[in-house]
Design an enzyme around this catalytic site. Structure first.
Site, PDB file in Angstrom:
ATOM      1  N   GLN A 136       0.864  -1.406  -0.421  1.00 15.48           N
ATOM      2  CA  GLN A 136       0.237  -0.074  -0.058  1.00 15.48           C
ATOM      3  C   GLN A 136       0.404   1.471  -0.233  1.00 15.48           C
ATOM      4  O   GLN A 136       0.537   2.184  -0.008  1.00 15.48           O
ATOM      5  CB  GLN A 136      -0.942   0.097   1.278  1.00 15.48           C
ATOM      6  CG  GLN A 136      -1.924  -1.214   1.518  1.00 15.48           C
ATOM      7  CD  GLN A 136      -3.099  -1.507   2.318  1.00 15.48           C
ATOM      8  OE1 GLN A 136      -2.978  -2.114   3.138  1.00 15.48           O
ATOM      9  NE2 GLN A 136      -3.780   0.157   2.591  1.00 15.48           N
TER      10      GLN A 136
ATOM     11  N   GLU B  67     -13.627   5.236   3.887  1.00 14.76           N
ATOM     12  CA  GLU B  67     -13.051   4.681   5.470  1.00 14.76           C
ATOM     13  C   GLU B  67     -13.890   5.191   6.382  1.00 14.76           C
ATOM     14  O   GLU B  67     -14.652   4.468   6.648  1.00 14.76           O
ATOM     15  CB  GLU B  67     -12.333   5.031   6.520  1.00 14.76           C
ATOM     16  CG  GLU B  67     -10.827   4.279   4.999  1.00 14.76           C
ATOM     17  CD  GLU B  67      -9.541   4.814   4.961  1.00 14.76           C
ATOM     18  OE1 GLU B  67      -8.833   5.217   5.821  1.00 14.76           O
ATOM     19  OE2 GLU B  67      -8.415   4.040   4.954  1.00 14.76           O
TER      20      GLU B  67
END
Lengths: 284, 806
Positions: free
Chosen positions: B237, B760
């Site tokens: 990531q 998120e």
């Protein structure tokens, strides 16, 4: 998730399969749909030196419905059970149970033979077969023999089938009256937290006969004879259902696992049985 | 007229810029199975690695015998800590300032810990060899409870730290203690609580779970001994940070390392960290001179690479009798496992947990967090949330409910009474944050109206009455959640990881024919960056999104950036994209003015062109300008049209939202059914509404999993009880409810395009909504709080404890 090395066999008939089984003894296992055995091998919880794939044995296939007499070959998949209209008409509860096994991908490969013969207490069809008083046709070196589903299961993965025998088919008489299979699971693809198979016959407003079996509430399927008996002669009133539930709860012996503690499972089993009786009664 | 000159609106639409539900350009390959993931890589002579892992949670490793394994045909090498020690690679630094064993160095601290690394010519031989490595263990007492770990006589887990009273984040109070982190005013908060009319207290546990991306972690390391270059393809990531860390710990010069993140099948925080598999693959490739592939299986992923949460949050919330909150205190006992491998900005060992005052105007607060070692796997990553923000949101949204019960007032009303008001922004919270913008009351009113809140409460009351009369066994829960996220880490002045400032970047090249490529320091794991960043740029520079390639993940070509996690891509790299686009536009303006033979100030940007002010029929399109930049000798200007921007955000962004879940619960079986799920998100400026909706669906489904069953459970021996997807709950389409999405739009005042990030929010916001729905269903019977996950058995236990089965 990679299995230990093994030799793969694909016999074309039962005689060949039995021969390989006889030759390698404990080192060989037959595999049907593979949904229990293959994961165990991949997890290396089981090591099999000789894997005998039954996919090529044509005689193990086929569904026969003659009136109320049903015979289902061991290699018939859950998907084939669900697709067979004559079978669905004769024994709707079989489709009801089969549809609650895992998910469509599993049902496309998973077989009735593997489901009932593996002896996994989590499998759904053993309890239904006990409920319906089915007979398992088995063949070994000594020839074919029949074993009642109610006598087949000794403990988890330990059954009346000897290591050198193969299940050929499942045979039973389609129940009269009404039947139901009710299952609770955590999610699609899961085994039962608890499940129950009920078949009963109504006559003159009273229950003439009843058979009840439970899934995943002991190390074998549990045919709760007393629970069924508690319904006979009653109109399946709340009091009768309560007595049946109490008798069933005497017969089961669940253990705590990730699905929950013992008290929870007993309570759920009772609730599911009450629901199943009500449904079967309404269908009778 | 035969020639149709597109109208201004048509020109805007043709760009597919900001606000367009542009179809995801990634999906063509993903939906056809044409993605290119790490495990798809096949290199000539590639070797395969596999780990011998500890079956014990705490044990001394007294001997490792690899002779039988080495004798197996196809086995090339078996690495142990002894092989790595001469290279100084038997331990590695963690992102949290701790260190972690790469391979067991004398002992193991969690089940599944890496003990030896087998390298073989094929994957099957590697797996067979793992079985043949004989490890002798001497079992040690196991500690899986962080409170017991802090007992004076608790076994010493980290013998390597014995006697060290100072950790990476200050003093250590105990041999299993990692750090204490404090924020706010302790004395003032204590006094306010002591003086309060009403105080509610509760221990809120956010259980241990795991991001469980569909693709597990893995890599292919390839050392080219001829040119001395190491290439590392992996599920990273943060590829640039991985390159820097790899250089620092291996000693290979950074220009000789190329890190590539190809397509990634979900990350959710699991793929931020550096894992032993990467180090071992690199070493094995250096030793053998051949490429080495290592890919985790599902059980290894769940058991050994970064978990999330495991926070015990003890809260006290004080209020006046009529429900105005006067103070908040929180103490967290944080279970970090055997090594502290959290992936937080360095100065924030508990992440941004100090956002735990939530969306409320709380005048004074205090927070302290104690990090603790236990015999569990390391991690503590932000599973689809900004650093520890979902823990904070769950904590405050449960505390609000507990307070509402104590006060005997409606929980929706209690929230509205305490929301930070619109005119208070920018708002300075008692625990140190500056909230950039918000309009909570508008969002809340919209949400309550949308679900018909008052009618739901009436129905719930009727249901309780019917239940008491014996007419039903099902209760109705109304789960409220209002959350404020803090994302976009972050300002370099206080946000870094291992000293690397948390800026991000974008580099743009405009091609002669008017198309473009943009390269970013981030990396998509499914978020759709190739789609949305092109949209930002399309609106900034007037080139259609369809003509812009977005490329990420190759450290040899992409500009340096800190990667994708913590909803930081849009707030930080999205801002860099806009700013780089503005540099392009500034140069384009000069070129246009030259071509139009006017002064720079006499032209202005209009959608896809520069026009002469007051004479819009005289213009140069961006396409024309692009070509001119390559073929005109413009006095004072370099040829070409390129720009790069490194963006250091002035502040975090603070997306918020209102989620409401309506749930039916069977008290006998614990079976739940979600009747309605409403999600209102305010993520500032909306780049692609369709992508936002997809993000909300995905995050809310992960939230469903976490709240309703997903957990990494350990027994007392430290065995992982939920190590496969049979027991680790991943919802299927059957369990997933229908989501109704909605929005308000309050732009961030400091972000170039006002966007705040959304990836998120749905995980942060939905978990309390589900949990509150379960708990609210039992409120009428005296229930106050029960821990997640709310699987059937645990729901049944709530009912049983309240006597509802009598």
């Amino acid at each position: 998730m990679i299995p230990a090395p093994f030799t793969y066999h694909r016999p074309a008939d039962i005689a060949s399969a039995l021969k390989i089984l006889g030759e390698y003894g404990d080192d060989a296992r037959v595999v049907a749909g593979g949904h229990s055995l293959i994961p165990m091998m991949k997890l290396r919880l089981t090591a099999i030196d000789h894997l005998i794939d039954l996919q090529g044995v044509e005689s193990l296939r086929g569904i026969r419905v003659s009136g109320r007499d049903i015979r289902i070959g061991a290699m018939v998949t859950q998907a084939e059970i669900l697709a067979d209209r004559a079978l669905a008409a004769a024994v709707p509860v079989l489709a009801e149970a089969a549809l609650q096994i895992a998910d469509p991908q599993v049902r496309n490969l998973g077989t009735i033979g593997g489901n009932v013969a593996n002896g996994d207490p989590g499998n759904d069809l053993p309890a239904l077969m006990q409920c319906l008083d089915a007979t398992y046709e088995i063949e070994g070196p000594g020839g074919p023999r029949d074993v009642a589903a109610r006598d087949f299961y000794d403990s988890a993965y330990v059954t009346a089938r000897a290591d050198d025998e193969i299940l050929l088919a499942v045979r039973f008489t389609a129940p009269e009256g009404g039947a139901a299979y009710v299952k609770q699971k955590r999610k699609i693809g899961d085994y039962a937290t608890a499940a129950t198979a009920v078949a009963l016959v109504k006559s003159g407003g009273k229950c003439a006969s009843a058979s009840i079996a439970m899934t995943n509430l002991a190390d074998t399927p549990v045919w709760a004879q007393d629970a069924g008996a508690a319904l006979v002669g009653t109109d399946c009133s709340p009091a009768a259902v309560k007595a049946a539930v109490a008798a069933m709860q005497e017969a089961i012996s669940p253990v705590e696992d990730n699905r929950g503690p013992v008290d929870f499972k007993r309570h759920v089993a009772g609730r599911l049985l009450a629901e199943a009786i009500a449904t079967a009664w309404s269908r009778a | 007229m035969n020639d149709h000159a597109p109208s201004r609106d048509e020109r805007i639409a043709g760009l597919k810029g900001l606000g367009t539900s542009r179809r995801r350009v990634e999906d063509a390959r993903f939906t056809q199975g044409k993605g290119n993931y790490v495990d798809d890589m096949k290199l000539p002579d590639m070797l395969f690695g596999d780990f011998v892992r500890s079956p014990y949670a705490h044990a001394r490793v007294t001997a490792i015998d690899a002779e039988a394994a080495k004798a197996l045909p196809g086995v090339v090498a078996v690495l142990t800590a002894d092989d790595l020690r001469p290279l100084g690679l038997h331990w590695m630094p963690t992102l949290a300032g701790d260190k972690q064993m790469v391979l067991a160095d004398g002992k193991v601290l969690f089940q599944g810990q890496e003990v030896a690394f087998v390298v073989a010519t094929d994957r099957y031989a590697a797996a067979d060899a793992v079985e043949l490595v004989e490890v002798t263990y001497e079992e040690l007492p196991v500690v899986t409870d962080p409170f017991k770990a802090l007992a004076p006589d608790a076994p010493v887990l980290r013998e390597d730290l014995q006697g060290q009273t100072e950790g990476a984040h200050g003093p250590r109070k105990h041999h299993n203690h990692i750090f204490t982190w404090e924020m706010g005013d302790e004395d003032g908060t204590e006094a306010a609580i002591a003086d309060a009319e009403v105080v509610a207290e509760e221990m809120i546990y956010y259980h241990r779970t795991h991001p469980c991306p569909l693709e597990t972690c893995g890599c292919v390391a390839s050392m080219d001994k001829v040119n001395g270059k190491l290439t590392l393809w992996g599920t990273f990531q943060a590829p640039h940070a991985v390159r820097t860390v790899a250089s620092l710990i291996s000693g290979i010069a950074e220009h000789n390392i190329r890190v590539v993140s190809p397509d990634i099948g979900g990350g959710f925080g699991n793929k931020v960290g550096v894992y032993p598999g990467y180090i071992c693959s690199i070493v094995a490739s250096i030793v053998t001179g051949k490429p080495v592939k290592w890919i985790e299986d599902r059980m290894e992923n769940l058991m050994s690479t970064a978990f999330a949460r495991d926070y015990w949050m003890k809260g006290k919330i004080a209020a006046t009798k009529d429900g105005k909150i006067t103070a908040l205190d929180c103490h967290v006992t944080a279970d970090h496992g055997g090594f502290d491998a959290c992936a937080d900005p360095t100065k924030f060992p508990a992440g941004f947990f100090n956002i735990c005052t939530g969306s409320y105007d709380i005048p004074i607060a205090h927070l302290s967090v104690d990090g603790v070692y236990t015999n569990k796997a390391p991690g503590g990553v932000a599973y689809r949330c900004s650093f520890r923000v979902t823990e904070a949101a769950y904590f405050i949204e449960r505390m609000i409910e507990v307070l509402a019960i104590k006060l005997g007032i409606d929980a929706a009303e209690l929230r509205a009474k305490n929301f930070i008001r619109k005119e208070q922004f920018p708002y300075h919270s008692a625990l140190g944050w500056e909230y950039d913008s918000g309009d909570y009351h508008t969002a809340w009113d919209k949400a309550l109206k949308a679900v018909g809140y008052d009618a739901l409460r009436r129905e719930q009351a009727e249901r309780v009455a019917a239940f008491k009369r014996g007419e039903t066994r099902k209760l109705l829960g109304i789960g409220l959640s209002f959350f404020t996220e803090i994302v976009g880490a972050g300002p370099v002045k206080n946000c870094d990881i291992l000293g690397l400032g948390m800026f991000d970047s974008c580099e743009i090249r405009i091609h002669p024919t008017g198309s473009a490529i943009a390269r970013l320091g981030t990396i998509s794991q499914g978020q759709g960056h190739a789609t949305t960043f092109a949209q930002i740029l399309a609106s900034e520079i007037g080139i259609p999104a369809d003509d812009i390639t977005v490329e990420e993940g190759d450290t040899d070509t992409a500009p340096y950036g800190l990667g994708t996690y913590g909803s930081r891509s849009t707030p930080v790299a999205g801002a860099a994209t806009a700013m780089a686009g503005r540099k392009i536009r500034a140069k384009a303006q000069m070129i246009a003015a030259y071509l139009l033979e006017v002064h720079d100030d006499d032209v202005e940007f209009d959608v896809d062109r520069f026009v002469i002010k007051g004479a819009p029929e005289r213009f140069k399109t961006m396409k024309e300008i692009a070509f001119a930049s390559y073929n005109q000798a413009i006095p004072g200007l370099e040829p070409g049209l390129e720009a790069v921007s490194y963006y250091d955000p002035p502040n975090m962004t603070y997306p918020f939202g209102a989620y409401i879940c309506v749930m039916e619960i069977d008290v006998d079986t614990g079976v739940w059914e979600i009747r309605q799920f409403y999600a209102l998100d305010d993520c500032g400026t909306r780049i692609n509404p369709m992508v936002i909706e997809g993000q909300v669906h995905g995050g809310a489904t992960e939230g469903l999993a976490i709240a309703m069953g997903q957990e990494l459970a350990y027994d007392e021996m430290g065995n992982v009880k939920t190590g496969t997807l049979m027991d680790f709950f991943l919802p299927t389409a059957v369990e997933t409810p229908h989501y109704t999405t909605d929005h308000t739009e309050t732009p961030s005042p400091h972000h170039p395009i006002g966007a705040k990030g959304v990836g998120e929010s749905p995980n942060v916001g939905s978990v309390p909504a589900y949990s509150n729905a379960v708990q609210d269903a039992f409120r009428a019977f005296g229930h106050i709080h029960a821990h997640m996950p709310h699987d059937h058995a645990r729901i049944w236990k709530i009912a049983d404890g309240l006597g509802l089965h009598a």
